[in-house]
Design a protein around this motif. Structure first.
Motif, PDB file in Angstrom:
ATOM      1  N   HIS A   3       0.833  -1.186   0.000  1.00  0.00           N
ATOM      2  CA  HIS A   3       0.000   0.000   0.000  1.00  0.00           C
ATOM      3  C   HIS A   3       0.874   1.244   0.000  1.00  0.00           C
ATOM      4  N   ARG A   4       0.258   2.371  -0.332  1.00  0.00           N
ATOM      5  CA  ARG A   4       0.990   3.636  -0.387  1.00  0.00           C
ATOM      6  C   ARG A   4       1.386   4.047   1.015  1.00  0.00           C
ATOM      7  N   TRP A   5       2.642   4.387   1.165  1.00  0.00           N
ATOM      8  CA  TRP A   5       3.149   4.834   2.454  1.00  0.00           C
ATOM      9  C   TRP A   5       4.444   5.554   2.245  1.00  0.00           C
ATOM     10  N   PRO A   6       4.747   6.599   2.923  1.00  0.00           N
ATOM     11  CA  PRO A   6       3.894   7.313   3.864  1.00  0.00           C
ATOM     12  C   PRO A   6       2.758   8.054   3.154  1.00  0.00           C
ATOM     13  N   HIS A   7       1.812   8.497   3.948  1.00  0.00           N
ATOM     14  CA  HIS A   7       0.598   9.100   3.396  1.00  0.00           C
ATOM     15  C   HIS A   7       0.832  10.468   2.759  1.00  0.00           C
ATOM     16  N   ASP A   8       1.968  11.083   3.021  1.00  0.00           N
ATOM     17  CA  ASP A   8       2.226  12.396   2.418  1.00  0.00           C
ATOM     18  C   ASP A   8       2.980  12.282   1.090  1.00  0.00           C
ATOM     19  N   THR A   9       3.010  11.098   0.501  1.00  0.00           N
ATOM     20  CA  THR A   9       3.640  10.890  -0.798  1.00  0.00           C
ATOM     21  C   THR A   9       2.587  10.955  -1.905  1.00  0.00           C
ATOM     22  N   PRO A  10       3.029  11.053  -3.173  1.00  0.00           N
ATOM     23  CA  PRO A  10       2.049  11.163  -4.262  1.00  0.00           C
ATOM     24  C   PRO A  10       1.021  10.027  -4.254  1.00  0.00           C
ATOM     25  N   LEU A  11      -0.217  10.387  -4.584  1.00  0.00           N
ATOM     26  CA  LEU A  11      -1.302   9.406  -4.666  1.00  0.00           C
ATOM     27  C   LEU A  11      -1.066   8.446  -5.813  1.00  0.00           C
ATOM     28  N   TRP A  12      -1.553   7.218  -5.670  1.00  0.00           N
ATOM     29  CA  TRP A  12      -1.495   6.239  -6.739  1.00  0.00           C
ATOM     30  C   TRP A  12      -2.742   6.405  -7.598  1.00  0.00           C
ATOM     31  N   GLY A  13      -2.570   6.459  -8.902  1.00  0.00           N
ATOM     32  CA  GLY A  13      -3.707   6.527  -9.811  1.00  0.00           C
ATOM     33  C   GLY A  13      -4.448   5.203  -9.855  1.00  0.00           C
ATOM     34  N   ASP A  14      -5.644   5.237 -10.417  1.00  0.00           N
ATOM     35  CA  ASP A  14      -6.463   4.022 -10.518  1.00  0.00           C
ATOM     36  C   ASP A  14      -5.773   2.922 -11.313  1.00  0.00           C
ATOM     37  N   SER A  15      -5.028   3.296 -12.359  1.00  0.00           N
ATOM     38  CA  SER A  15      -4.347   2.270 -13.165  1.00  0.00           C
ATOM     39  C   SER A  15      -3.232   1.594 -12.367  1.00  0.00           C
ATOM     40  N   VAL A  16      -2.530   2.349 -11.528  1.00  0.00           N
ATOM     41  CA  VAL A  16      -1.479   1.761 -10.680  1.00  0.00           C
ATOM     42  C   VAL A  16      -2.117   0.823  -9.660  1.00  0.00           C
ATOM     43  N   LYS A  17      -3.186   1.269  -9.022  1.00  0.00           N
ATOM     44  CA  LYS A  17      -3.877   0.429  -8.031  1.00  0.00           C
ATOM     45  C   LYS A  17      -4.362  -0.869  -8.683  1.00  0.00           C
ATOM     46  N   LYS A  18      -4.929  -0.764  -9.877  1.00  0.00           N
ATOM     47  CA  LYS A  18      -5.425  -1.954 -10.574  1.00  0.00           C
ATOM     48  C   LYS A  18      -4.275  -2.896 -10.916  1.00  0.00           C
ATOM     49  N   GLN A  19      -3.168  -2.338 -11.411  1.00  0.00           N
ATOM     50  CA  GLN A  19      -2.007  -3.165 -11.744  1.00  0.00           C
ATOM     51  C   GLN A  19      -1.499  -3.908 -10.507  1.00  0.00           C
ATOM     52  N   LEU A  20      -1.390  -3.204  -9.386  1.00  0.00           N
ATOM     53  CA  LEU A  20      -0.909  -3.825  -8.148  1.00  0.00           C
ATOM     54  C   LEU A  20      -1.894  -4.860  -7.619  1.00  0.00           C
ATOM     55  N   ASP A  21      -3.181  -4.545  -7.672  1.00  0.00           N
ATOM     56  CA  ASP A  21      -4.186  -5.506  -7.214  1.00  0.00           C
ATOM     57  C   ASP A  21      -4.186  -6.754  -8.084  1.00  0.00           C
ATOM     58  N   ASP A  22      -4.138  -6.570  -9.416  1.00  0.00           N
ATOM     59  CA  ASP A  22      -4.174  -7.710 -10.331  1.00  0.00           C
ATOM     60  C   ASP A  22      -2.923  -8.580 -10.234  1.00  0.00           C
ATOM     61  N   SER A  23      -1.764  -7.952 -10.074  1.00  0.00           N
ATOM     62  CA  SER A  23      -0.527  -8.734 -10.100  1.00  0.00           C
ATOM     63  C   SER A  23      -0.047  -9.161  -8.717  1.00  0.00           C
ATOM     64  N   ILE A  24      -0.396  -8.400  -7.677  1.00  0.00           N
ATOM     65  CA  ILE A  24       0.181  -8.702  -6.357  1.00  0.00           C
ATOM     66  C   ILE A  24      -0.876  -8.793  -5.263  1.00  0.00           C
ATOM     67  N   ASN A  25      -1.510  -7.675  -4.935  1.00  0.00           N
ATOM     68  CA  ASN A  25      -2.336  -7.597  -3.731  1.00  0.00           C
ATOM     69  C   ASN A  25      -3.496  -8.584  -3.680  1.00  0.00           C
ATOM     70  N   LYS A  26      -4.231  -8.726  -4.762  1.00  0.00           N
ATOM     71  CA  LYS A  26      -5.417  -9.580  -4.749  1.00  0.00           C
ATOM     72  C   LYS A  26      -5.246 -10.833  -5.594  1.00  0.00           C
ATOM     73  N   ASN A  27      -4.018 -11.129  -5.937  1.00  0.00           N
ATOM     74  CA  ASN A  27      -3.705 -12.313  -6.727  1.00  0.00           C
ATOM     75  C   ASN A  27      -3.200 -13.404  -5.778  1.00  0.00           C
ATOM     76  N   PRO A  28      -3.938 -14.495  -5.599  1.00  0.00           N
ATOM     77  CA  PRO A  28      -3.554 -15.518  -4.622  1.00  0.00           C
ATOM     78  C   PRO A  28      -2.380 -16.409  -5.067  1.00  0.00           C
ATOM     79  N   GLU A  29      -1.944 -16.300  -6.308  1.00  0.00           N
ATOM     80  CA  GLU A  29      -0.832 -17.122  -6.789  1.00  0.00           C
ATOM     81  C   GLU A  29       0.473 -16.713  -6.113  1.00  0.00           C
ATOM     82  N   LYS A  30       1.433 -17.642  -6.055  1.00  0.00           N
ATOM     83  CA  LYS A  30       2.757 -17.320  -5.533  1.00  0.00           C
ATOM     84  C   LYS A  30       3.407 -16.274  -6.426  1.00  0.00           C
ATOM     85  N   LYS A  31       4.132 -15.369  -5.817  1.00  0.00           N
ATOM     86  CA  LYS A  31       4.795 -14.296  -6.550  1.00  0.00           C
ATOM     87  C   LYS A  31       6.285 -14.581  -6.652  1.00  0.00           C
TER      88      LYS A  31
END
Length: 105
Positions: free
Chosen positions: A2-30
């Motif tokens: 997740h984005r941290w620290p909170h005072d850093t640039p916001l993540w756009g929707d495309s970045v969030k989707k890329q991270l969710d699809d490939s890492i955060n919400k993908n149950p496969e081994k990385k």
């Protein structure tokens, strides 16, 4: 991750989707590659690493690494859990890596 620290640039929707699809919400081994001063998870390489913690949780046969770093111009906080039989060997390798390249001040 997740984005941290909170005072850093916001993540756009495309970045969030890329991270969710490939890492955060993908149950496969990385695929995780730890190099000199970078950590790569799948196709995302993190640099400017800091606050690297490595532990073995109580009552679990696994090891966890937590760190802060940047990918591109964005900052993140990541947790990586290793659930392999050789988790103790991996733990020791990660501790040696951290001590060698990121010694405590």
């Amino acid at each position: 991750m997740h984005r941290w620290p909170h005072d850093t640039p916001l993540w756009g929707d495309s970045v969030k989707k890329q991270l969710d699809d490939s890492i955060n919400k993908n149950p496969e081994k990385k695929q995780v590659i730890v190099r000199e001063k970078t950590i790569q998870i799948q196709n995302i390489a993190f640099s400017s690493l800091k606050k690297i913690g490595i532990s073995i949780p109580f009552f679990k046969d696994e090891c966890t690494m937590i760190f802060e770093g940047t990918f591109g111009k964005l900052s993140a906080h990541a947790h990586i859990t290793i659930k392999q039989r050789n988790y103790l060997d991996i733990f020791n390798q990660l501790i040696s890596w951290r001590e060698k390249l990121f010694p405590s001040k």
